[in-house]
Write a protein that holds these residues in place. Structure first.
Motif, PDB file in Angstrom:
ATOM      1  N   LEU A 199       0.833  -1.190   0.000  1.00  0.00           N
ATOM      2  CA  LEU A 199       0.000   0.000   0.000  1.00  0.00           C
ATOM      3  C   LEU A 199       0.878   1.254   0.000  1.00  0.00           C
ATOM      4  CD1 LEU A 199      -3.111   0.134   0.039  1.00  0.00           C
ATOM      5  CD2 LEU A 199      -2.975   0.541   2.519  1.00  0.00           C
ATOM      6  N   ILE A 200       1.871   1.218   0.922  1.00  0.00           N
ATOM      7  CA  ILE A 200       2.791   2.368   1.017  1.00  0.00           C
ATOM      8  C   ILE A 200       3.469   2.574  -0.329  1.00  0.00           C
ATOM      9  CG2 ILE A 200       4.919   3.247   2.092  1.00  0.00           C
ATOM     10  CD1 ILE A 200       4.091   1.710   4.640  1.00  0.00           C
ATOM     11  N   ARG A 201       3.928   1.477  -0.897  1.00  0.00           N
ATOM     12  CA  ARG A 201       4.616   1.560  -2.173  1.00  0.00           C
ATOM     13  C   ARG A 201       3.715   2.197  -3.223  1.00  0.00           C
ATOM     14  NH1 ARG A 201       5.561  -4.013  -4.601  1.00  0.00           N
ATOM     15  NH2 ARG A 201       3.388  -3.652  -5.078  1.00  0.00           N
ATOM     16  N   ASP A 202       2.471   1.713  -3.295  1.00  0.00           N
ATOM     17  CA  ASP A 202       1.559   2.228  -4.312  1.00  0.00           C
ATOM     18  C   ASP A 202       1.298   3.711  -4.117  1.00  0.00           C
ATOM     19  OD1 ASP A 202       1.487  -0.258  -5.339  1.00  0.00           O
ATOM     20  OD2 ASP A 202      -0.456  -0.832  -4.433  1.00  0.00           O
ATOM     21  N   LYS A 203       1.074   4.105  -2.840  1.00  0.00           N
ATOM     22  CA  LYS A 203       0.804   5.508  -2.540  1.00  0.00           C
ATOM     23  C   LYS A 203       2.013   6.363  -2.882  1.00  0.00           C
ATOM     24  CE  LYS A 203      -3.377   5.310  -1.018  1.00  0.00           C
ATOM     25  NZ  LYS A 203      -4.410   5.846  -1.922  1.00  0.00           N
ATOM     26  N   LEU A 204       3.198   5.812  -2.558  1.00  0.00           N
ATOM     27  CA  LEU A 204       4.451   6.534  -2.799  1.00  0.00           C
ATOM     28  C   LEU A 204       4.655   6.751  -4.288  1.00  0.00           C
ATOM     29  CD1 LEU A 204       6.493   7.489  -0.700  1.00  0.00           C
ATOM     30  CD2 LEU A 204       7.882   5.475  -1.259  1.00  0.00           C
TER      31      LEU A 204
ATOM     32  N   THR B 105      29.913  15.186  -2.487  1.00  0.00           N
ATOM     33  CA  THR B 105      28.504  15.526  -2.690  1.00  0.00           C
ATOM     34  C   THR B 105      28.181  15.322  -4.167  1.00  0.00           C
ATOM     35  OG1 THR B 105      28.697  17.146  -0.937  1.00  0.00           O
ATOM     36  CG2 THR B 105      26.803  17.363  -2.388  1.00  0.00           C
ATOM     37  N   ILE B 106      27.051  14.667  -4.407  1.00  0.00           N
ATOM     38  CA  ILE B 106      26.695  14.397  -5.804  1.00  0.00           C
ATOM     39  C   ILE B 106      25.294  14.930  -6.111  1.00  0.00           C
ATOM     40  CG2 ILE B 106      28.189  12.376  -6.144  1.00  0.00           C
ATOM     41  CD1 ILE B 106      25.786  10.581  -5.521  1.00  0.00           C
ATOM     42  N   LEU B 107      25.125  15.269  -7.377  1.00  0.00           N
ATOM     43  CA  LEU B 107      23.794  15.609  -7.893  1.00  0.00           C
ATOM     44  C   LEU B 107      23.379  14.447  -8.785  1.00  0.00           C
ATOM     45  CD1 LEU B 107      21.414  17.545  -8.541  1.00  0.00           C
ATOM     46  CD2 LEU B 107      22.861  18.565 -10.315  1.00  0.00           C
ATOM     47  N   PHE B 108      22.321  13.759  -8.384  1.00  0.00           N
ATOM     48  CA  PHE B 108      21.961  12.545  -9.116  1.00  0.00           C
ATOM     49  C   PHE B 108      20.476  12.537  -9.480  1.00  0.00           C
ATOM     50  CE2 PHE B 108      19.790  10.649  -5.516  1.00  0.00           C
ATOM     51  CZ  PHE B 108      20.409  11.265  -4.425  1.00  0.00           C
ATOM     52  N   LYS B 109      20.235  11.755 -10.494  1.00  0.00           N
ATOM     53  CA  LYS B 109      18.853  11.552 -10.947  1.00  0.00           C
ATOM     54  C   LYS B 109      18.392  10.210 -10.401  1.00  0.00           C
ATOM     55  CE  LYS B 109      16.406  10.946 -15.350  1.00  0.00           C
ATOM     56  NZ  LYS B 109      16.679  10.733 -16.797  1.00  0.00           N
ATOM     57  N   ALA B 110      17.236  10.237  -9.706  1.00  0.00           N
ATOM     58  CA  ALA B 110      16.797   8.995  -9.078  1.00  0.00           C
ATOM     59  C   ALA B 110      15.280   8.890  -9.039  1.00  0.00           C
ATOM     60  CB  ALA B 110      17.353   8.916  -7.662  1.00  0.00           C
ATOM     61  N   THR B 111      14.856   7.666  -9.014  1.00  0.00           N
ATOM     62  CA  THR B 111      13.438   7.414  -8.746  1.00  0.00           C
ATOM     63  C   THR B 111      13.334   6.901  -7.324  1.00  0.00           C
ATOM     64  OG1 THR B 111      13.731   5.205  -9.644  1.00  0.00           O
ATOM     65  CG2 THR B 111      12.829   6.863 -11.135  1.00  0.00           C
ATOM     66  N   VAL B 112      12.168   7.176  -6.716  1.00  0.00           N
ATOM     67  CA  VAL B 112      11.960   6.695  -5.358  1.00  0.00           C
ATOM     68  C   VAL B 112      11.397   5.282  -5.450  1.00  0.00           C
ATOM     69  CG1 VAL B 112      10.778   7.104  -3.167  1.00  0.00           C
ATOM     70  CG2 VAL B 112      11.485   9.050  -4.614  1.00  0.00           C
ATOM     71  N   GLU B 113      12.066   4.376  -4.776  1.00  0.00           N
ATOM     72  CA  GLU B 113      11.633   2.967  -4.824  1.00  0.00           C
ATOM     73  C   GLU B 113      11.174   2.548  -3.438  1.00  0.00           C
ATOM     74  OE1 GLU B 113      11.688   1.145  -7.616  1.00  0.00           O
ATOM     75  OE2 GLU B 113      12.732   2.667  -8.839  1.00  0.00           O
ATOM     76  N   TYR B 114      10.244   1.686  -3.440  1.00  0.00           N
ATOM     77  CA  TYR B 114       9.824   1.126  -2.156  1.00  0.00           C
ATOM     78  C   TYR B 114       9.659  -0.371  -2.315  1.00  0.00           C
ATOM     79  CZ  TYR B 114       8.090   1.251   2.591  1.00  0.00           C
ATOM     80  OH  TYR B 114       7.958   1.055   3.930  1.00  0.00           O
ATOM     81  N   HIS B 115      10.359  -1.120  -1.443  1.00  0.00           N
ATOM     82  CA  HIS B 115      10.300  -2.572  -1.537  1.00  0.00           C
ATOM     83  C   HIS B 115       9.746  -3.106  -0.232  1.00  0.00           C
ATOM     84  CE1 HIS B 115      11.708  -6.741  -1.812  1.00  0.00           C
ATOM     85  NE2 HIS B 115      11.798  -6.524  -3.147  1.00  0.00           N
ATOM     86  N   GLU B 116       8.829  -4.034  -0.355  1.00  0.00           N
ATOM     87  CA  GLU B 116       8.157  -4.557   0.830  1.00  0.00           C
ATOM     88  C   GLU B 116       9.153  -5.086   1.853  1.00  0.00           C
ATOM     89  OE1 GLU B 116       7.407  -5.046  -2.256  1.00  0.00           O
ATOM     90  OE2 GLU B 116       5.230  -5.290  -2.624  1.00  0.00           O
ATOM     91  N   LEU B 117      10.236  -5.667   1.367  1.00  0.00           N
ATOM     92  CA  LEU B 117      11.204  -6.282   2.280  1.00  0.00           C
ATOM     93  C   LEU B 117      12.269  -5.285   2.746  1.00  0.00           C
ATOM     94  CD1 LEU B 117      11.752  -9.044   3.525  1.00  0.00           C
ATOM     95  CD2 LEU B 117      13.187  -9.594   1.537  1.00  0.00           C
ATOM     96  N   TYR B 118      12.709  -4.404   1.847  1.00  0.00           N
ATOM     97  CA  TYR B 118      13.856  -3.547   2.165  1.00  0.00           C
ATOM     98  C   TYR B 118      13.485  -2.103   2.453  1.00  0.00           C
ATOM     99  CZ  TYR B 118      16.041  -7.656   0.128  1.00  0.00           C
ATOM    100  OH  TYR B 118      16.401  -8.935  -0.132  1.00  0.00           O
ATOM    101  N   GLY B 119      12.257  -1.753   2.196  1.00  0.00           N
ATOM    102  CA  GLY B 119      11.828  -0.384   2.500  1.00  0.00           C
ATOM    103  C   GLY B 119      12.224   0.605   1.427  1.00  0.00           C
TER     104      GLY B 119
END
Lengths: 418, 66
Positions: free
Chosen positions: A15-20, A92-106
């Motif tokens: 659920l958290i993942r989907d909402k995120l 310090t880095i400037l990076f391009k990222a997507t937010v991921e959420y994994h049920e096991l790893y958070g």
């Protein structure tokens, strides 16, 4: 509390993942500092990122991130080449990222791109800040103000014993074409990675504490092509170098910009080999200086001898000519005296002759015959010459002698002159 | 016992003194040849010392070069 609506943890995490995903779709460009970075055997890269935007650098945010193996190799290669440093903790880095959420790893960020120019700029800013601080403290040029001995013989080397650069340095130094003898002593240190700063400072401390006197400290590393030199932008290493009591030479392999350690060092060259060459050249210069001095001394000595020879010749000539002059003057004097003597003799002779002539004439005058001849007569009585009328008495017989005869007379009277 | 050899500067001073004597003093013919002989000996000593010094310096420089 009703248990009708209960869900499993997996369902909640889902659920958290989907909402995120719904709330944070797509990608973000994010600035963060790498706190930790690890590579697993599959080539995936795991990072811990922190944010510390508050003054004082206190961590205000923390998140895990990944760069999948498929991306990591090309990303890291490009980044290292462009920024001049590899991905490592502390930058310090400037990076391009997507937010991921994994049920096991958070929660974690999946990094798909990194902008190396941001890090390069950031590193440059940090480097500038270190330089500014050293300048403000008045220590930036302190090591450069020391003087390197003309023949730097005892050399403390800070390096890693198994680094190719160290071996190159030792080879160049010991196999120099002039046969100069150097005594390098290795102070082992870690020359890359996080422990560089601490390890190099510890090595400098060991050199300070040593009973041995070193003419110079050489900091060298090398071998790797794209290696991280930014550790040598460290304020602490640079400050130690500025405060070090003997000249510090660096050959840590900078490509473009000098590291701050290079900047504050007494002399900085690109490679360990170049440091060895510099030490040899310095010694050659010293030897040439000595040869030059020896030659000056020789020239000076030759001049002194030649001027002494001239002085002697002049003394000799003067002695000889003066002695000859004296002899000549004396000879002339003698000649003059002889002449005088001759003249005197002639005069005397003439005078003698005159005298004798005169005497002769006088004698001639005295001859009675001559006298009678001139009309004078001579009177005798009894054969004795009569010189006074007083000697005669009237009636006495006197004889008057003439030149041509005599007459006998009788004195009639005598009269004395009145 | 060998007499200590006269020094270069001392010898030069000696020559100069003799020269001063015969140049400025009342010349004494009886002493003149003796004086000149003395001066010549001193000059010889100086020359020898110079030559020896020169040879020694050359030797030292040769040593340095080898």
């Amino acid at each position: 509390m009703s248990s009708a609506g209960k869900i499993t943890l997996t369902e909640l995490q889902g659920l958290i993942r989907d909402k995120l995903y719904e709330a944070l779709p797509g990608f973000f460009w994010v600035v963060a500092e790498i706190a930790e970075i690890k590579l697993n055997s599959a080539g995936h890269c795991y990072l811990e990122l922190t944010g510390n935007e508050t003054p004082g650098g206190k961590v205000t945010a923390r998140v895990r991130a990944t760069i999948w193996a498929s991306k990591y190799l090309s990303l890291n290669t490009f980044f290292t080449a462009s920024a001049g440093i590899p991905l490592r903790p502390g930058i310090t880095i400037l990076f391009k990222a997507t937010v991921e959420y994994h049920e096991l790893y958070g929660l974690s960020l999946n990094i798909t791109d990194i902008d190396p120019s941001y890090t390069a700029g950031d590193m440059a800013l940090r480097r500038e800040a270190v330089i500014s601080r050293l300048t403000a403290e008045g220590v930036l040029t302190m090591n450069r103000e020391l003087s390197l001995p003309p023949y730097p013989r005892n050399i403390a080397v800070i390096s890693s014993s198994n680094a190719a650069g160290y071996q190159d340095f030792i080879n160049h130094l010991t196999n120099n074409p002039y046969g100069y003898v150097f005594i390098p002593e290795l102070f082992e240190a870690v020359m890359q990675g996080e422990s560089t700063e601490r390890s190099v400072i510890e090595a400098l401390d060991r050199i300070s504490a040593s009973d041995e006197h070193y003419d110079t400290v050489v900091i060298i590393r090398g071998g790797g092509s794209t290696t991280d030199l930014s550790w040598f932008d460290s304020y602490d290493i640079a400050f130690y170098v500025t405060q070090f009591p003997v000249p510090v030479l660096t050959g840590i392999g900078h490509e473009k910009d000098l590291t701050v350690t290079d900047l504050v060092a007494w002399k900085s060259v690109k490679t360990p080999t170049a440091v060895a060459d510099f030490l040899v050249a310095q010694t050659l210069e010293c030897e040439n200086m000595i040869i030059g001095m020896a030659s000056s001394i020789y020239t000076e000595a030759a001049e002194i001898i030649s001027s002494a020879e001239e002085q002697l010749s002049s003394l000799q000539n003067r002695t000889a000519s003066t002695a000859r002059l004296i002899v000549r003057v004396k000879r002339e004097q003698l000649g003059y005296q002889a002449e005088t003597l001759l003249r005197t003799k002639n005069n005397l002779l003439r005078m003698g002759k005159d005298l004798t002539d005169r005497l002769e004439r006088s004698l001639h005058n005295l001859d009675p015959a001559g006298v009678l001849n001139r009309g004078f007569t001579l009177t005798t009585k009894d054969g004795k010459i009569i010189r006074s009328s007083a000697a005669l008495e009237p009636g006495e017989i006197i004889v008057t002698h003439f030149e041509d005869g005599k007459a006998t007379s009788i004195v009639k009277e005598t009269n004395k002159k009145q | 016992m060998a007499k200590k050899e006269i020094g270069f500067n001392e010898a030069v001073k000696g020559i100069e003194e003799i020269l001063k004597n015969i140049e400025e003093g009342e010349p004494d013919i009886d002493r003149l040849s003796e004086d000149v002989k003395k001066a010549a000996e001193l000059i010889k000593v100086c020359r020898r010392k110079l030559r020896e010094t020169e040879e020694k310096i050359d030797g030292i420089m040769q040593d340095l070069k080898s």
